[in-house]
Motif scaffolding. Structure first.
Motif, PDB file in Angstrom:
ATOM      1  N   ASP A  86     -50.940   9.823  20.762  1.00  0.00           N
ATOM      2  CA  ASP A  86     -52.253   9.223  20.513  1.00  0.00           C
ATOM      3  C   ASP A  86     -53.039   8.981  21.797  1.00  0.00           C
ATOM      4  OD1 ASP A  86     -54.375   8.301  19.006  1.00  0.00           O
ATOM      5  OD2 ASP A  86     -53.606   6.256  18.846  1.00  0.00           O
ATOM      6  N   TYR A  88     -55.396  10.764  25.137  1.00  0.00           N
ATOM      7  CA  TYR A  88     -56.052  11.942  25.687  1.00  0.00           C
ATOM      8  C   TYR A  88     -56.386  11.751  27.165  1.00  0.00           C
ATOM      9  CZ  TYR A  88     -59.921   9.173  23.675  1.00  0.00           C
ATOM     10  OH  TYR A  88     -60.765   8.174  23.294  1.00  0.00           O
ATOM     11  N   GLU A 120     -46.942  16.385  14.872  1.00  0.00           N
ATOM     12  CA  GLU A 120     -47.129  16.344  13.416  1.00  0.00           C
ATOM     13  C   GLU A 120     -47.405  14.947  12.891  1.00  0.00           C
ATOM     14  OE1 GLU A 120     -43.476  17.371  11.494  1.00  0.00           O
ATOM     15  OE2 GLU A 120     -42.325  15.918  12.635  1.00  0.00           O
ATOM     16  N   ARG A 121     -47.145  13.929  13.732  1.00  0.00           N
ATOM     17  CA  ARG A 121     -47.328  12.558  13.248  1.00  0.00           C
ATOM     18  C   ARG A 121     -48.813  12.221  13.183  1.00  0.00           C
ATOM     19  NH1 ARG A 121     -43.861   9.446  17.484  1.00  0.00           N
ATOM     20  NH2 ARG A 121     -44.921  10.965  18.806  1.00  0.00           N
ATOM     21  N   GLY A 122     -49.164  11.362  12.272  1.00  0.00           N
ATOM     22  CA  GLY A 122     -50.572  10.997  12.132  1.00  0.00           C
ATOM     23  C   GLY A 122     -51.273  11.904  11.151  1.00  0.00           C
ATOM     24  N   THR A 123     -52.540  11.620  10.930  1.00  0.00           N
ATOM     25  CA  THR A 123     -53.273  12.290   9.861  1.00  0.00           C
ATOM     26  C   THR A 123     -53.957  13.563  10.355  1.00  0.00           C
ATOM     27  OG1 THR A 123     -55.165  10.897  10.342  1.00  0.00           O
ATOM     28  CG2 THR A 123     -53.702  10.153   8.596  1.00  0.00           C
ATOM     29  N   ASN A 127     -55.948  13.928  13.964  1.00  0.00           N
ATOM     30  CA  ASN A 127     -55.343  14.824  14.942  1.00  0.00           C
ATOM     31  C   ASN A 127     -56.297  15.937  15.376  1.00  0.00           C
ATOM     32  OD1 ASN A 127     -52.911  13.572  15.450  1.00  0.00           O
ATOM     33  ND2 ASN A 127     -51.862  14.579  13.754  1.00  0.00           N
ATOM     34  N   LEU A 130     -58.425  14.150  17.845  1.00  0.00           N
ATOM     35  CA  LEU A 130     -57.641  13.869  19.048  1.00  0.00           C
ATOM     36  C   LEU A 130     -57.424  15.145  19.866  1.00  0.00           C
ATOM     37  CD1 LEU A 130     -55.957  11.716  20.574  1.00  0.00           C
ATOM     38  CD2 LEU A 130     -54.018  12.331  19.104  1.00  0.00           C
ATOM     39  N   TYR A 157     -56.970  22.462  17.259  1.00  0.00           N
ATOM     40  CA  TYR A 157     -56.203  22.823  16.068  1.00  0.00           C
ATOM     41  C   TYR A 157     -55.406  21.636  15.531  1.00  0.00           C
ATOM     42  CZ  TYR A 157     -57.430  27.612  17.186  1.00  0.00           C
ATOM     43  OH  TYR A 157     -58.128  28.751  17.448  1.00  0.00           O
ATOM     44  N   GLU A 159     -52.766  19.247  14.422  1.00  0.00           N
ATOM     45  CA  GLU A 159     -51.314  19.428  14.249  1.00  0.00           C
ATOM     46  C   GLU A 159     -50.985  20.751  13.570  1.00  0.00           C
ATOM     47  OE1 GLU A 159     -51.567  15.930  11.416  1.00  0.00           O
ATOM     48  OE2 GLU A 159     -49.996  17.067  10.406  1.00  0.00           O
ATOM     49  N   ASN A 160     -52.001  21.644  13.435  1.00  0.00           N
ATOM     50  CA  ASN A 160     -51.821  22.810  12.575  1.00  0.00           C
ATOM     51  C   ASN A 160     -51.082  23.976  13.211  1.00  0.00           C
ATOM     52  OD1 ASN A 160     -53.287  22.087  10.034  1.00  0.00           O
ATOM     53  ND2 ASN A 160     -54.883  21.658  11.531  1.00  0.00           N
ATOM     54  N   LYS A 161     -51.053  24.049  14.554  1.00  0.00           N
ATOM     55  CA  LYS A 161     -50.388  25.185  15.204  1.00  0.00           C
ATOM     56  C   LYS A 161     -49.332  24.681  16.189  1.00  0.00           C
ATOM     57  CE  LYS A 161     -53.083  28.867  16.274  1.00  0.00           C
ATOM     58  NZ  LYS A 161     -54.270  29.598  16.804  1.00  0.00           N
ATOM     59  N   PRO A 162     -48.244  24.102  15.686  1.00  0.00           N
ATOM     60  CA  PRO A 162     -47.229  23.563  16.600  1.00  0.00           C
ATOM     61  C   PRO A 162     -46.550  24.685  17.400  1.00  0.00           C
ATOM     62  CG  PRO A 162     -46.422  23.551  14.341  1.00  0.00           C
ATOM     63  CD  PRO A 162     -47.873  23.946  14.280  1.00  0.00           C
ATOM     64  N   HIS A 167     -38.727  17.722  14.195  1.00  0.00           N
ATOM     65  CA  HIS A 167     -39.211  16.367  13.938  1.00  0.00           C
ATOM     66  C   HIS A 167     -38.666  15.383  14.980  1.00  0.00           C
ATOM     67  CE1 HIS A 167     -40.466  18.196  10.217  1.00  0.00           C
ATOM     68  NE2 HIS A 167     -39.218  18.476   9.915  1.00  0.00           N
ATOM     69  N   TRP A 172     -42.051  16.999  19.483  1.00  0.00           N
ATOM     70  CA  TRP A 172     -43.396  16.409  19.470  1.00  0.00           C
ATOM     71  C   TRP A 172     -44.054  16.504  20.836  1.00  0.00           C
ATOM     72  CZ3 TRP A 172     -41.085  11.538  16.716  1.00  0.00           C
ATOM     73  CH2 TRP A 172     -40.909  11.836  15.351  1.00  0.00           C
TER      74      TRP A 172
END
Lengths: 183, 433
Positions: A86, A88, A120-123, A127, A130, A157, A159-162, A167, A172
């Motif tokens: 969380d 930047y 992946e954590r958070g909405t 994200n 962020l 992107y 959390e869409n392109k890890p 987990h 992370w």
């Protein structure tokens, strides 16, 4: 008698009109010498001030610039930077990496895309926001270090392109980054 | 039987756009609470009589009876018995108030001989129990792909008769399915059937929202290369761009009158909340700060909105009026609150909160009172709640099975039902109106 008077007056009017036209003609042909110059600029100026479409700032074709055709930024020494959960803000490690990236990017004749990523954590929506904050923090710092802003594009992107599936904190940490890529 | 009916026979010919061959998805009740059983209306639903039409009509009757019974149960308002099986263990025994009797007739002409597909005739009676006084009769003429819709139509009529409120049996849920940089929008019926993919552009498609008349779905997509807000016409499937400013074009929410949307744009440098019209003209900027401002959602009247801001250092929920003034902070508990959605009747706000490193769904009054977490730790991460138009149900995404799937929560019964199945993650659901 009335008809004669009418004819006479018609002739007079005709002569008068002819005279005016004649004066106007000669007047016109004489005037240009004195008045054309102030008029001309007013005609030409508007065409020069038509706004041109705003295009992305072109990369300066610097004589010393190095080309990296078809290469990913990582292949010519530009490295990704990483963030805390969380956050930047750029930490010391990130600042050091960006100093080196700035040196390479200043010498390179390239256009790079900085993409912001989150774990992946958070909405989903937060994200994406962020990730953009991260990418822009990196872009702004590079610009402060002298990299022309026209060389840098930004996207997010979230959390869409890890980069790493998983987990755990180690996965992370790898996914919270600003990534340099070919646009 | 039909000779006894009053003259006011209602003839309803179905003309409902029908989805492609229904992809079957099982539905299940994952939890049931018996304490509110006494508040429910018990309905006796006997299997429909098949008067003619052979196997075709018998098959149709099975589908229609099953869908109708599910609809009444899923509403949360009814318990359904068939007059043979007793009430589920632990529940009070049935005390039926109503009974539904149906008949299914085959086509008058033999479809096989004429080569054309002829609709069946389906009659439903709603009667008092045990008095057998006729309350309502409906007749439908469904084609083969309309049996489920027929049952949904009649269930809505029954629920409206019982409660005075329209049922949600014909509503749908749109959501984003996929992994990595490829997620497409899918639409599924509220009962988990009729799954339909509605985008296919090999990019990310996220955060959909139905227009109030359900004719458009606004969504965020990278289909133009960069992020933009697009609109899908639900009748034609055509997609048009609403707005694509530099940066984020995220989280659109239609105003209840359909004339405006809220959106988060980062054109000024960082994400701020804007009001735009449906063709992308900016009407008003509502926030000014150097923080992240996202996830706007209208209150039912369209005069107020709730949104997320991290102006204090953590994402929290705020409420402002439609000109961006009168801001007040809604959430003080939790280090991370987002994805707020106002219930259709305005009495609750649902949102996602992170506690102990797990995201859960919370309900709270707009005053900030009566906060309760509806998903326990065994639910793992739960995100993106969206209300059904009845204000009783909400859908959200949870990775309790290891992959994000959609679940429906009944606010009154405090029960859950899994809506989508399969291996691909399903996220950012939105319930239709």
């Amino acid at each position: 008698m009335f008809a004669g008077a009418k004819k006479k007056s018609m002739f007079l009017t005709l002569a008068l009109v002819l005279g005016i036209v004649l004066i106007a003609f000669t007047g016109c042909s004489k005037k240009p010498a004195a008045e054309t110059e102030p008029v001309m600029p007013e005609v030409t100026q508007p065409s020069e001030t038509i706004p041109r479409p705003v295009e992305p700032e072109p990369v300066d074709p610097n004589a010393n610039a190095i080309d990296y055709p078809g290469l990913d930024p990582s292949e010519y020494g530009v490295r990704d930077v990483f963030f805390a959960f969380d956050e930047y803000d750029l930490d010391d490690k990130a600042l050091a990496v960006l100093s080196e990236n700035a040196r390479v990017l200043k010498e390179a004749n390239v256009l790079v895309l900085i993409s912001g990523h989150c774990d992946e954590r958070g909405t989903v929506e937060y994200n994406l926001a962020l990730g953009e904050k991260r990418a822009k923090a990196v872009r702004d710092h590079l610009v402060n270090l002298g990299v022309p802003s026209g060389k840098l594009l930004v996207t997010s992107y979230g959390e869409n392109k890890p980069f790493v599936q998983g987990h755990s904190e180690s996965a992370w940490a790898q996914n919270r980054r600003a990534h340099f890529e070919r646009p | 039987m039909r000779l006894l009916l009053p003259a006011a026979l209602v003839l309803l010919v179905l003309a409902v756009p029908v989805s492609s061959p229904a992809q079957r998805a099982q539905t299940e009740i994952t939890a049931g609470i018996t304490s509110t059983a006494y508040l429910k209306t018990d309905v006796l639903v006997r299997p429909s009589d098949v008067l003619s039409g052979g196997q075709t009509a018998a098959g149709a009757a099975d589908v229609i009876d099953r869908v109708l019974a599910n609809d009444l149960v899923f509403s949360g308002l009814c318990r359904v018995g068939d007059g043979i099986m007793p009430a589920p263990a632990g529940q009070d025994s049935f005390r039926f108030d109503w009974t539904i009797e149906g008949t299914v007739e085959g086509p008058l002409r033999d479809a096989a001989q004429t080569g054309e597909e002829v609709p069946l005739t389906v009659d439903f009676n709603l009667l008092t129990y045990p008095g057998r006084q006729l309350v309502m009769n409906k007749r439908y003429r469904p084609h083969a792909d309309q049996y489920r819709t027929t049952a949904h139509h009649f269930a809505n009529e029954v629920l409206a008769m019982i409660t005075g409120e329209p049922g949600i049996c014909l509503t749908r849920i749109v959501f984003s399915r996929g992994t990595g940089d490829r997620r497409d929008l899918y639409v599924v019926d509220y009962d988990g059937e009729g799954l339909l993919r509605v985008t296919a552009n090999r990019t990310l498609n996220l955060c959909p929202d139905w227009s109030p008349d359900n004719t458009q779905i606004a969504f965020t997509s990278y289909r133009g290369g960069q992020q933009g807000l697009f609109s899908l016409d639900t009748a034609s499937g055509q997609v048009r761009q609403i707005i694509a400013q530099e940066g984020l074009n995220l989280g659109a929410d239609w105003r209840p009158d359909g004339k405006e949307l809220l959106i988060s744009l980062s054109r000024s440098g960082n994400p701020e909340i804007y009001r735009i019209d449906p063709v992308g003209n900016i009407i008003k900027r509502l926030t000014v700060s150097s923080a992240i401002e996202i996830s706007p959602n209208w209150a039912p009247g369209g005069r107020e909105l709730v949104f997320t801001s991290d102006r204090t250092g953590t994402p929290q929920l705020y409420i402002v009026d439609d000109s961006g003034v009168g801001g007040r902070r809604l959430t003080f508990e939790g280090q991370y609150n987002d994805s707020a959605v106002w219930s259709p009747n305005g009495d609750r706000i649902a949102y996602a909160t992170r506690e102990h490193d797990v995201t859960g769904i919370v309900l709270v009054k707009p005053t900030g009172e009566d906060r309760r977490v509806i998903t326990g730790d065994h639910w793992r991460n739960c995100e993106d709640p969206s209300w059904a138009p009845d204000g009783r149900h909400l859908v959200f995404a949870s990775d309790r099975t290891g992959v994000f799937k959609l679940y429906v929560y009944d606010v009154v019964d405090e029960s859950f039902r899994q809506l989508t199945f399969g291996d691909d993650p399903d996220i950012t659901p939105a319930w239709s109106h």
